[in-house]
Write a protein that holds these residues in place. Structure first.
Motif, PDB file in Angstrom:
ATOM      1  N   HIS A  17     -17.708 -35.118  33.971  1.00 42.83           N
ATOM      2  CA  HIS A  17     -19.231 -34.548  34.544  1.00 42.83           C
ATOM      3  C   HIS A  17     -19.026 -33.127  35.052  1.00 42.83           C
ATOM      4  CE1 HIS A  17     -21.684 -35.557  38.100  1.00 42.83           C
ATOM      5  NE2 HIS A  17     -22.161 -34.574  37.666  1.00 42.83           N
ATOM      6  N   ALA A  18     -17.304 -32.987  35.330  1.00 37.06           N
ATOM      7  CA  ALA A  18     -17.296 -31.743  35.945  1.00 37.06           C
ATOM      8  C   ALA A  18     -17.147 -30.294  34.960  1.00 37.06           C
ATOM      9  CB  ALA A  18     -15.082 -31.771  35.928  1.00 37.06           C
ATOM     10  N   LEU A  19     -17.483 -30.883  33.399  1.00 36.92           N
ATOM     11  CA  LEU A  19     -17.562 -30.080  32.210  1.00 36.92           C
ATOM     12  C   LEU A  19     -18.989 -29.661  32.078  1.00 36.92           C
ATOM     13  CD1 LEU A  19     -14.643 -31.565  28.993  1.00 36.92           C
ATOM     14  CD2 LEU A  19     -14.382 -29.717  30.863  1.00 36.92           C
ATOM     15  N   LEU A  20     -19.496 -30.811  32.213  1.00 33.45           N
ATOM     16  CA  LEU A  20     -20.996 -30.735  32.510  1.00 33.45           C
ATOM     17  C   LEU A  20     -21.163 -29.263  33.881  1.00 33.45           C
ATOM     18  CD1 LEU A  20     -24.122 -30.731  31.850  1.00 33.45           C
ATOM     19  CD2 LEU A  20     -23.754 -32.896  33.858  1.00 33.45           C
ATOM     20  N   LYS A  21     -20.947 -29.703  34.730  1.00 28.66           N
ATOM     21  CA  LYS A  21     -21.452 -28.748  35.744  1.00 28.66           C
ATOM     22  C   LYS A  21     -20.680 -27.020  35.309  1.00 28.66           C
ATOM     23  CE  LYS A  21     -21.598 -32.011  40.206  1.00 28.66           C
ATOM     24  NZ  LYS A  21     -22.641 -31.980  40.810  1.00 28.66           N
ATOM     25  N   ALA A  22     -19.293 -27.100  34.766  1.00 28.07           N
ATOM     26  CA  ALA A  22     -19.163 -26.007  34.727  1.00 28.07           C
ATOM     27  C   ALA A  22     -19.910 -25.337  33.393  1.00 28.07           C
ATOM     28  CB  ALA A  22     -18.118 -26.123  33.814  1.00 28.07           C
ATOM     29  N   PHE A  23     -20.842 -25.983  32.417  1.00 23.58           N
ATOM     30  CA  PHE A  23     -21.945 -25.377  31.865  1.00 23.58           C
ATOM     31  C   PHE A  23     -22.477 -25.396  32.396  1.00 23.58           C
ATOM     32  CE2 PHE A  23     -19.730 -28.027  28.447  1.00 23.58           C
ATOM     33  CZ  PHE A  23     -19.647 -26.617  27.497  1.00 23.58           C
ATOM     34  N   LEU A  24     -23.287 -26.052  33.548  1.00 27.41           N
ATOM     35  CA  LEU A  24     -24.636 -25.688  34.508  1.00 27.41           C
ATOM     36  C   LEU A  24     -24.134 -23.993  34.992  1.00 27.41           C
ATOM     37  CD1 LEU A  24     -25.420 -29.143  35.555  1.00 27.41           C
ATOM     38  CD2 LEU A  24     -26.642 -27.575  33.499  1.00 27.41           C
ATOM     39  N   ARG A  25     -23.332 -23.601  35.581  1.00 27.19           N
ATOM     40  CA  ARG A  25     -22.691 -22.877  36.416  1.00 27.19           C
ATOM     41  C   ARG A  25     -23.122 -21.133  35.979  1.00 27.19           C
ATOM     42  NH1 ARG A  25     -19.179 -25.900  39.651  1.00 27.19           N
ATOM     43  NH2 ARG A  25     -17.128 -25.352  37.168  1.00 27.19           N
ATOM     44  N   SER A  26     -22.485 -21.741  34.223  1.00 26.05           N
ATOM     45  CA  SER A  26     -22.346 -20.375  33.412  1.00 26.05           C
ATOM     46  C   SER A  26     -23.974 -19.573  33.393  1.00 26.05           C
ATOM     47  CB  SER A  26     -22.303 -20.345  32.359  1.00 26.05           C
ATOM     48  OG  SER A  26     -23.093 -21.744  31.293  1.00 26.05           O
ATOM     49  N   ASP A  27     -24.363 -18.734  33.279  1.00 26.48           N
ATOM     50  CA  ASP A  27     -25.604 -17.425  32.745  1.00 26.48           C
ATOM     51  C   ASP A  27     -26.660 -18.284  31.997  1.00 26.48           C
ATOM     52  OD1 ASP A  27     -25.080 -17.411  35.791  1.00 26.48           O
ATOM     53  OD2 ASP A  27     -23.991 -15.180  34.846  1.00 26.48           O
ATOM     54  N   THR A 298      -9.292 -31.757  35.195  1.00 25.07           N
ATOM     55  CA  THR A 298     -10.232 -30.703  35.390  1.00 25.07           C
ATOM     56  C   THR A 298     -11.467 -30.155  36.202  1.00 25.07           C
ATOM     57  OG1 THR A 298     -10.113 -31.365  33.293  1.00 25.07           O
ATOM     58  CG2 THR A 298     -12.060 -30.660  33.612  1.00 25.07           C
ATOM     59  N   GLN A 299     -11.367 -31.772  37.432  1.00 25.83           N
ATOM     60  CA  GLN A 299     -11.968 -31.755  38.526  1.00 25.83           C
ATOM     61  C   GLN A 299     -11.806 -30.615  39.412  1.00 25.83           C
ATOM     62  OE1 GLN A 299     -11.429 -34.158  36.064  1.00 25.83           O
ATOM     63  NE2 GLN A 299     -12.694 -36.357  37.417  1.00 25.83           N
ATOM     64  N   ALA A 300     -10.357 -30.182  39.383  1.00 26.63           N
ATOM     65  CA  ALA A 300     -10.168 -29.478  40.385  1.00 26.63           C
ATOM     66  C   ALA A 300      -9.757 -27.633  40.198  1.00 26.63           C
ATOM     67  CB  ALA A 300      -8.624 -29.652  40.907  1.00 26.63           C
ATOM     68  N   ILE A 301      -9.635 -27.734  38.437  1.00 25.15           N
ATOM     69  CA  ILE A 301      -9.497 -25.874  37.547  1.00 25.15           C
ATOM     70  C   ILE A 301     -10.848 -26.116  37.343  1.00 25.15           C
ATOM     71  CG2 ILE A 301      -9.193 -25.018  35.903  1.00 25.15           C
ATOM     72  CD1 ILE A 301      -6.603 -27.957  35.827  1.00 25.15           C
ATOM     73  N   MET A 302     -11.681 -26.765  37.566  1.00 25.95           N
ATOM     74  CA  MET A 302     -13.156 -26.256  36.565  1.00 25.95           C
ATOM     75  C   MET A 302     -13.954 -25.003  37.367  1.00 25.95           C
ATOM     76  SD  MET A 302     -13.611 -26.429  33.615  1.00 25.95           S
ATOM     77  CE  MET A 302     -14.039 -26.244  31.793  1.00 25.95           C
ATOM     78  N   PRO A 303     -14.029 -25.481  38.673  1.00 28.44           N
ATOM     79  CA  PRO A 303     -14.897 -24.838  39.961  1.00 28.44           C
ATOM     80  C   PRO A 303     -14.184 -23.886  40.154  1.00 28.44           C
ATOM     81  CG  PRO A 303     -14.592 -27.571  40.389  1.00 28.44           C
ATOM     82  CD  PRO A 303     -13.578 -27.315  39.967  1.00 28.44           C
ATOM     83  N   LEU A 304     -12.617 -23.790  39.703  1.00 27.50           N
ATOM     84  CA  LEU A 304     -12.325 -22.271  39.883  1.00 27.50           C
ATOM     85  C   LEU A 304     -12.610 -21.611  38.829  1.00 27.50           C
ATOM     86  CD1 LEU A 304      -8.882 -23.301  41.205  1.00 27.50           C
ATOM     87  CD2 LEU A 304     -10.795 -22.345  42.421  1.00 27.50           C
ATOM     88  N   VAL A 305     -13.131 -21.638  37.768  1.00 27.09           N
ATOM     89  CA  VAL A 305     -13.050 -20.827  36.548  1.00 27.09           C
ATOM     90  C   VAL A 305     -14.277 -20.918  35.781  1.00 27.09           C
ATOM     91  CG1 VAL A 305     -12.445 -20.680  34.140  1.00 27.09           C
ATOM     92  CG2 VAL A 305     -10.723 -21.582  35.309  1.00 27.09           C
ATOM     93  N   GLN A 306     -14.705 -19.359  36.091  1.00 26.63           N
ATOM     94  CA  GLN A 306     -16.489 -18.736  35.959  1.00 26.63           C
ATOM     95  C   GLN A 306     -16.164 -18.621  34.557  1.00 26.63           C
ATOM     96  OE1 GLN A 306     -18.532 -20.371  37.979  1.00 26.63           O
ATOM     97  NE2 GLN A 306     -16.025 -20.554  39.537  1.00 26.63           N
ATOM     98  N   CYS A 307     -16.982 -18.705  33.429  1.00 24.89           N
ATOM     99  CA  CYS A 307     -17.173 -17.671  32.218  1.00 24.89           C
ATOM    100  C   CYS A 307     -18.377 -18.158  31.726  1.00 24.89           C
ATOM    101  CB  CYS A 307     -15.559 -17.587  31.464  1.00 24.89           C
ATOM    102  SG  CYS A 307     -15.597 -19.907  30.725  1.00 24.89           S
ATOM    103  N   ASP A 308     -18.540 -18.300  30.679  1.00 26.82           N
ATOM    104  CA  ASP A 308     -19.845 -18.424  29.305  1.00 26.82           C
ATOM    105  C   ASP A 308     -19.081 -19.918  28.682  1.00 26.82           C
ATOM    106  OD1 ASP A 308     -21.265 -18.877  27.629  1.00 26.82           O
ATOM    107  OD2 ASP A 308     -21.942 -16.708  26.687  1.00 26.82           O
ATOM    108  N   TRP A 309     -18.979 -20.437  28.980  1.00 25.04           N
ATOM    109  CA  TRP A 309     -18.062 -21.577  28.763  1.00 25.04           C
ATOM    110  C   TRP A 309     -18.232 -21.860  26.774  1.00 25.04           C
ATOM    111  CZ3 TRP A 309     -13.842 -23.075  29.154  1.00 25.04           C
ATOM    112  CH2 TRP A 309     -13.105 -23.136  31.134  1.00 25.04           C
ATOM    113  N   TYR A 310     -19.823 -21.882  27.255  1.00 20.40           N
ATOM    114  CA  TYR A 310     -20.363 -22.377  25.567  1.00 20.40           C
ATOM    115  C   TYR A 310     -19.390 -20.901  24.691  1.00 20.40           C
ATOM    116  CZ  TYR A 310     -23.460 -22.363  21.941  1.00 20.40           C
ATOM    117  OH  TYR A 310     -23.904 -22.943  20.453  1.00 20.40           O
TER     118      TYR A 310
END
Ligand code: AMP
Ligand code: GLY
Length: 430
Positions: A17-27, A298-310
């Motif tokens: 779920h945290a990986l999904l939200k990370a994808f959703l945050r990328s542009d 992952t649930q504590a790390i992903m919110p801190l990392v913004q990038c184009d995860w794809y």
């Protein structure tokens, strides 16, 4: 829709779920799917694979038919079973190590021998396939030891033995009672290390890598690190236990040599290398490697990392990918993630308890709720507990204290009968 790239996430826990939200945050607009996924992922707009899947070949068929451009694998079991190789054979790009490289987690005998061969710091050890030889060894040592099943045992294959009697019982349990099944056919006996623990994640194409903010997990069920081990009751990042200088040492003595060693062994490691470390007085030593993201790290790390995860995951997965070409934006603050678990966990736990308050917790700014052991009732009106670890509440803050307070503010909104959670997540880092 036609021009959107499609991603399939394999797994259905808080980590996925945290990986999904990370994808959703990328542009980048993406069409997101999950197998099996969970109701929280579905609520966030992810489509769940709704076709029976009985093998990774089946899932690869589905991915082909649905023109999936990238598959990201969360848990270790599919990786150890060779899902990435299966997808690759079908011309599908998947993030994660090959079956050969996943041995770094799926066989402790493999990883311990690798560390010994390449001089990577870890606890002294011996590998045994016979009980008699193992017994002779613990009798001769007569010091505290850690007895481990070599194979995958869902994070439960480790027995800490402070006395010879405990070591003998552990060996009888593994070799005679087969408590770990086949995973215990080979046993590692190692020196007991003392120190703080840290989880380091290096996302890698096999050569270049990016180290994510270093996290600290809370493995025991009870406050103050008491009670039995669990899959992890909460995490926070970055941890002050690892200074920039210490991280440089970890890179030089552990990360770089491990990636080089895997390439030499013809098992180039692509994906995310998760190094579980003990910060001993003699320096950082490897407790174990995992071939995947951590849960709940992952649930504590992903919110801190913004990038184009794809792009980031594709660079790792592609033959000529280069992680160094990814632009990373690491939040200067902190993130804390508190796991809420079912009554009885990590033992036999209660199920089907109604969960309330997730939406009001989620609505708070800076708070994210990640679903794990949650199902829906038939009418899709109620959320019910279905697993040991039910969910994780993560929050970011400018300081660690602020992140912790916000996360517990979210936890306070959520209720289900018998809910248990630790009250000291992140306290070690204050
Ligand atoms: P593992 O499944 O190998 O990560 O081990 C689970 C937990 O057992 C670790 O997080 C440590 O807390 C503990 N552990 C494992 N190996 C050792 C060791 N050699 N010395 C001390 N603690 C250990
Ligand atoms: N949190 C530890 C793990 O994912 O193995």
């Amino acid at each position: 829709m036609d021009f959107m790239d499609s991603v399939l996430i394999v797994g259905g826990g808080g980590r996925e779920h945290a990986l999904l939200k990370a994808f959703l945050r990328s542009d980048r607009p993406l069409c997101l799917y999950a197998y099996p996924g969970n109701p929280g992922m579905e609520r966030d707009g992810c489509m769940l694979v709704n076709q029976p899947i009985s093998s990774w070949d089946d899932l690869a068929d589905w991915a082909k038919e649905n023109e999936i451009n990238l598959t990201v694998v969360g848990p270790e079991a599919p990786l150890a079973e060779g899902i990435v190789d299966t997808f690759k054979k079908r011309g599908l790009l998947a993030f994660g190590p090959s079956k050969a490289a996943a041995q770094i987690e799926s066989s402790k005998a493999f990883s311990k021998k690798l560390m010994k061969k390449y001089g990577i710091p870890t606890a002294d050890f011996q590998v045994f396939t016979s009980k008699a030889a193992a017994l002779a060894y613990v009798e001769e040592k007569n010091t505290p030891v850690v007895v481990k099943a070599s194979g995958l045992a869902a994070g439960k294959g480790v027995i800490m033995c402070d006395t010879l009697k405990e070591a003998k019982t552990a060996l009888a349990d593994i070799f005679d009672k087969k408590i770990f099944g086949e995973a215990g056919d080979t046993v590692i006996i190692e020196e007991k290390m003392v120190g703080e623990e840290a989880s380091v994640f290096a996302i890698t194409d096999g050569k270049s890598y990016k180290i994510l903010p270093v996290a600290q997990d809370h493995k025991r069920i009870g406050d103050g690190d008491t009670g039995p081990n669990t899959g992890g009751m909460g995490a926070y990042a970055p941890t002050p236990a690892v200074s920039a200088k210490m991280l440089a040492k970890i890179e030089k003595e552990i990360i770089i040599p491990t990636l080089a060693a895997m390439e030499k062994e013809k098992a180039k490691f692509k994906g995310v290398l998760f190094v579980g470390l003990m910060l001993t007085k003699d320096g950082p030593k490897v407790i174990e490697y995992n071939c995947r993201f951590g849960d709940p790290e992952t649930q504590a790390i992903m919110p801190l990392v913004q990038c184009d995860w794809y792009k980031a995951f594709r660079e790792c997965a592609s033959i000529r990918g280069n992680v160094a070409s990814v632009k990373w934006d690491i939040d200067p603050g902190y993130c804390a993630s508190v796991v809420m678990a079912s009554k009885g966990y990590p033992g036999k736990f209660a199920k089907n308890k109604v969960i309330t308050g997730i939406d009001s917790a989620d609505e708070k700014t800076a708070v994210d709720v990640y679903y794990a052991g949650i199902s829906e009732d038939k009418k899709k009106e109620k959320l019910l507990t279905s697993g040991g670890r039910v969910l994780a509440v993560s929050a970011k803050g400018g300081t660690l204290a602020e992140a912790i307070a916000l996360a517990y503010g979210g936890v306070a909104e959520i209720e289900f009968e018998g809910a248990q959670f630790r009250r000291d997540i992140g306290a070690k880092g204050l």
